[in-house]
Design an enzyme around this catalytic site. Structure first.
Site, PDB file in Angstrom:
ATOM      1  CE  LYS A  46     -29.437 -55.268 -70.659  1.00  0.00           C
ATOM      2  NZ  LYS A  46     -29.857 -54.474 -72.010  1.00  0.00           N
TER       3      LYS A  46
ATOM      4  CG  ASP B 242     -26.763 -54.707 -74.661  1.00  0.00           C
ATOM      5  OD1 ASP B 242     -26.939 -55.405 -72.709  1.00  0.00           O
ATOM      6  OD2 ASP B 242     -26.918 -52.974 -74.284  1.00  0.00           O
TER       7      ASP B 242
ATOM      8  CG  HIS C  94     -34.152 -54.099 -74.235  1.00  0.00           C
ATOM      9  ND1 HIS C  94     -34.702 -54.726 -72.676  1.00  0.00           N
ATOM     10  CD2 HIS C  94     -33.373 -53.564 -74.149  1.00  0.00           C
ATOM     11  CE1 HIS C  94     -33.931 -53.762 -71.771  1.00  0.00           C
ATOM     12  NE2 HIS C  94     -32.711 -53.214 -72.675  1.00  0.00           N
TER      13      HIS C  94
HETATM   14  N1  LIG Z   1     -26.462 -49.061 -64.824  1.00  0.00           N
HETATM   15  C1  LIG Z   1     -26.830 -49.295 -66.037  1.00  0.00           C
HETATM   16  O1  LIG Z   1     -28.137 -48.322 -66.200  1.00  0.00           O
HETATM   17  C2  LIG Z   1     -28.031 -51.006 -65.871  1.00  0.00           C
HETATM   18  C3  LIG Z   1     -29.095 -50.621 -66.891  1.00  0.00           C
HETATM   19  C4  LIG Z   1     -29.837 -52.282 -66.684  1.00  0.00           C
HETATM   20  C5  LIG Z   1     -29.289 -52.698 -66.112  1.00  0.00           C
HETATM   21  N2  LIG Z   1     -28.041 -53.264 -65.364  1.00  0.00           N
HETATM   22  C6  LIG Z   1     -27.971 -54.245 -64.616  1.00  0.00           C
HETATM   23  O2  LIG Z   1     -27.800 -54.000 -62.811  1.00  0.00           O
HETATM   24  C7  LIG Z   1     -26.662 -54.551 -63.013  1.00  0.00           C
HETATM   25  C8  LIG Z   1     -25.856 -53.216 -61.548  1.00  0.00           C
HETATM   26  O3  LIG Z   1     -25.235 -52.271 -62.444  1.00  0.00           O
HETATM   27  P1  LIG Z   1     -24.451 -51.421 -61.933  1.00  0.00           P
HETATM   28  O4  LIG Z   1     -24.685 -50.369 -63.660  1.00  0.00           O
HETATM   29  O5  LIG Z   1     -25.150 -51.008 -61.364  1.00  0.00           O
HETATM   30  O6  LIG Z   1     -23.377 -52.054 -62.099  1.00  0.00           O
HETATM   31  P2  LIG Z   1     -22.068 -52.301 -61.246  1.00  0.00           P
HETATM   32  O7  LIG Z   1     -21.835 -50.063 -61.109  1.00  0.00           O
HETATM   33  O8  LIG Z   1     -20.226 -52.411 -61.846  1.00  0.00           O
HETATM   34  O9  LIG Z   1     -22.154 -51.844 -59.216  1.00  0.00           O
HETATM   35  C9  LIG Z   1     -22.595 -53.725 -58.903  1.00  0.00           C
HETATM   36  C10 LIG Z   1     -22.235 -53.295 -57.299  1.00  0.00           C
HETATM   37  O10 LIG Z   1     -21.654 -54.589 -56.654  1.00  0.00           O
HETATM   38  C11 LIG Z   1     -21.346 -55.047 -56.118  1.00  0.00           C
HETATM   39  N3  LIG Z   1     -20.452 -55.920 -55.819  1.00  0.00           N
HETATM   40  C12 LIG Z   1     -19.002 -56.460 -56.721  1.00  0.00           C
HETATM   41  N4  LIG Z   1     -19.541 -57.583 -55.883  1.00  0.00           N
HETATM   42  C13 LIG Z   1     -20.538 -58.095 -54.563  1.00  0.00           C
HETATM   43  C14 LIG Z   1     -20.791 -58.553 -54.029  1.00  0.00           C
HETATM   44  N5  LIG Z   1     -19.773 -59.680 -53.490  1.00  0.00           N
HETATM   45  N6  LIG Z   1     -21.079 -58.033 -52.685  1.00  0.00           N
HETATM   46  C15 LIG Z   1     -21.637 -57.764 -52.978  1.00  0.00           C
HETATM   47  N7  LIG Z   1     -21.701 -56.323 -53.307  1.00  0.00           N
HETATM   48  C16 LIG Z   1     -20.724 -57.112 -54.424  1.00  0.00           C
HETATM   49  C17 LIG Z   1     -19.645 -53.497 -56.626  1.00  0.00           C
HETATM   50  O11 LIG Z   1     -19.981 -52.389 -54.649  1.00  0.00           O
HETATM   51  P3  LIG Z   1     -18.625 -53.152 -53.923  1.00  0.00           P
HETATM   52  O12 LIG Z   1     -17.677 -53.256 -54.616  1.00  0.00           O
HETATM   53  O13 LIG Z   1     -18.406 -51.617 -52.862  1.00  0.00           O
HETATM   54  O14 LIG Z   1     -18.742 -54.412 -53.682  1.00  0.00           O
HETATM   55  C18 LIG Z   1     -20.724 -52.632 -57.463  1.00  0.00           C
HETATM   56  O15 LIG Z   1     -20.870 -51.613 -56.932  1.00  0.00           O
HETATM   57  C19 LIG Z   1     -26.140 -55.143 -63.928  1.00  0.00           C
HETATM   58  O16 LIG Z   1     -26.618 -56.461 -63.414  1.00  0.00           O
HETATM   59  C20 LIG Z   1     -26.275 -54.211 -64.680  1.00  0.00           C
HETATM   60  O17 LIG Z   1     -25.805 -55.486 -66.239  1.00  0.00           O
HETATM   61  C21 LIG Z   1     -27.586 -52.050 -65.465  1.00  0.00           C
END
Ligand SMILES: NC(=O)c1ccc[n+]([C@@H]2O[C@H](COP(=O)([O-])OP(=O)(O)OC[C@H]3O[C@@H](n4cnc5c(N)ncnc54)[C@H](OP(=O)(O)O)[C@@H]3O)[C@@H](O)[C@H]2O)c1
Length: 507
Positions: A163, A252, A257
């Site tokens: 999401k 959100d 949910h």
């Molecule tokens: N965190 C949570 O608890 C949570 C909960 C529910 C849903 N989500 C969802 O899960 C997803 C990921 O969340 P997150 O919190 O892990 O996000 P995040 O911390 O922003 O991590 C995403 C990663 O994607 C990488 N990235 C960005 N552009 C890229 C590209 N072009 N190619 C390859 N890698 C790339 C970035 O690393 P680099 O800079 O090293 O490329 C970044 O570390 C999102 O859609 C979020 O809404 C997260």
């Protein structure tokens, strides 16, 4: 859970692997499955993101984040051998030739064959280019299975999409089309970690494995239903994301949910427990959700935003003072909505949904309020009498509580509400597994029961869009309108009081 033997060898490719979700949820969930012996015999996990890491550095970064979880060092070391890392930009097609080569080498090393699970764990603006590149790089061959006489013998490629899935009906429909161009619907897993929670699945058991609940689970007996997801924390470091186009409690939480929980709570009994039969029933509920009229929004929805406040002695500063948040933000950190499901079973029964940050208690629950008895015998005590309730606690304190009237001991006839309590942890002497491990296991098995169908997503957006449009067109001038650490704005209490109802606010 089904038999581990049904798990095929596979490679799990996580796009966005250097991010928060991978270290906080995905790797701990996979490790949990590994220690429960619920991973395939042959598997590899490959993280892909732009930052450079060696395999060992990546493993160390994952370990350092949750060393307590990995205290069984022998198991962690054995599991970590399956984890690899490849630095690449998934939005650049030029990066895919090397990526494919690396995947091939790892597939040979771990004997995973061509089965692949692509997990999009990155910001939503990268979903579309990444999906298109996976296709252009010919990393999906599963569609060809449908030309085959024995499909089961053919390799599969599945995709898990995190999401937020779109930010309105149009963008969600577009993303569904992008996915459909590359993957069969049967290979698309739109994740909602709420559906992985034990109590949401338990709800199906409660309803369909017992004879005593289903006969009263309808408009003849139920006055209304409340579904709450409240958090005590504010937005903390996620201000910039939350204040953006996909943030806010209505988008959100409610749209995703809470409407999912509602669909499981309200659906008709499926003809079998097969994924397609359960999803058929859920889709009917989504299609029956009454789309509110734009002009009616002030009467059925409440928007809130927290100001300064305190909880358990801890000061929480106002949402607008959070880093990354517009000081005049209109973002809803609280949203409540009254809605109807226009079916024979639920005609006229209001469903009240609410979700908020910086609230008095962290809870996700469903509360069914029953109608009064047809004839009130205990009229003298009528004032004290409370409606019968079934409270289903999804988290924390997973369990089910039934509240009804009992006689107070003694010569006088006095009536007081009493409770029957089923506490998940006490009953089974076990903690429910994390939603992500349940869901990842299901993806590997190819079981879509706990994942959203494209129709569910699109209907869910239609059900909330008039509210979002109205709020967008009509700024609210009394924000912030609830203090952090409370149960939300007074307007939400008024929404209930108008119908002589009140929110179930546990102590
Ligand atoms: N965190 C949570 O608890 C949570 C909960 C529910 C849903 N989500 C969802 O899960 C997803 C990921 O969340 P997150 O919190 O892990 O996000 P995040 O911390 O922003 O991590 C995403 C990663 O994607 C990488 N990235 C960005 N552009 C890229 C590209 N072009 N190619 C390859 N890698 C790339 C970035 O690393 P680099 O800079 O090293 O490329 C970044 O570390 C999102 O859609 C979020 O809404 C997260």
């Amino acid at each position: 859970m089904e038999n581990k033997d049904q798990l095929h060898p596979c490679m799990i490719v996580i796009f966005g692997a250097s991010g928060d979700l991978t270290k906080r949820k995905l790797i701990p969930a996979l490790f949990d499955l590994y220690t429960r012996k619920q991973m395939p015999e042959h598997f590899a996990v490959v993280g892909v993101s732009r930052t450079e890491f060696s395999d060992d550095d990546f493993r160390q970064k994952l370990f350092d984040f949750k060393p307590d979880n990995y205290s069984d060092s022998a198991s962690w070391n054995a599991f970590a051998k399956h984890i690899h890392y490849h630095a690449a930009d998934s939005t650049k097609i030029g990066d895919y030739a090397q990526m494919k080569q690396r995947f091939k080498a790892l597939a040979d090393e771990h004997q995973t064959g061509e089965n692949a699970l692509y997990y999009l764990s990155m910001a939503p603006q990268f979903f579309e280019p990444t999906i298109n590149n996976i296709s252009a790089a010919e990393m999906v061959t599963e569609g060809k299975r449908y030309c085959s006489l024995d499909r089961k013998q053919k390799p599969w490629q599945r995709i898990v999409v995190e999401k937020p899935f779109g930010s309105d009906p149009k963008s969600a429909t577009h993303l569904n089309s992008v996915l459909a161009n590359v993957f069969e619907e049967t290979e698309i897993y739109r994740i909602d970690h709420y559906l992985g929670k034990e109590l949401v699945q338990n709800l199906m058991v409660l309803r369909f494995a017992n004879a005593i609940f289903e006969p009263i689970w309808n408009q003849s007996y139920i006055d209304h239903v409340q579904i709450t997801a409240s958090e005590t924390v504010g937005v903390e470091s996620r201000g910039a994301y939350y204040d953006g186009p996909t943030g806010g409690a209505m988008r959100d939480m409610v749209q995703s949910h809470l409407l999912q929980v509602l669909s499981v709570m309200a659906m008709e009994p499926p003809v079998s427990l097969k994924a397609e039969d359960i999803r058929t029933e859920k889709i009917k509920i989504f299609k029956a959700m009454r789309v509110p009229k734009y002009d009616d929004v002030p009467n059925i929805a409440v928007r809130g935003q927290y100001g300064d406040g305190q909880l358990a002695g801890k000061v929480i500063k106002a949402y607008r003072d959070t880093e990354g948040v517009d000081p005049e933000s209109q973002c809803d950190t609280y949203a409540a909505m009254k809605m109807y499901v226009d079916t024979w079973r639920w005609g006229g029964v209001p469903f009240y949904l609410r979700s908020g940050k910086a609230m008095a208690k962290k809870i996700t629950n469903i509360v069914l309020y029953f109608k009064p008895t047809p004839h009130i015998l205990f009229r003298d005590m009528a004032k004290q009498r409370k409606a019968n309730q079934i409270v289903i606690n999804v988290q924390p304190d997973e369990g089910i509580r039934i509240r009804f009237e009992g006689k107070v001991p003694g010569h006088r006839l006095a009536v007081k509400d009493v409770e029957l309590d089923f506490d998940y942890v006490k009953q089974w002497n076990a903690q429910p597994p994390d939603g992500y491990s349940t869901l990842l296991y299901d993806v590997m098995l190819g079981d879509q029961t706990l994942f959203k169908h494209r129709d569910e997503i699109e209907c869910a957006w239609h059900a909330v869009q008039p509210v979002l449009d109205y709020w967008n067109d009509n700024p609210q001038f009394d924000l912030p309108n609830y203090a952090a650490g409370t149960w939300g704005p007074s307007a939400a209490d008024i929404l209930m009081a108008q119908s002589n109802r009140y929110w179930h606010n546990p102590k």
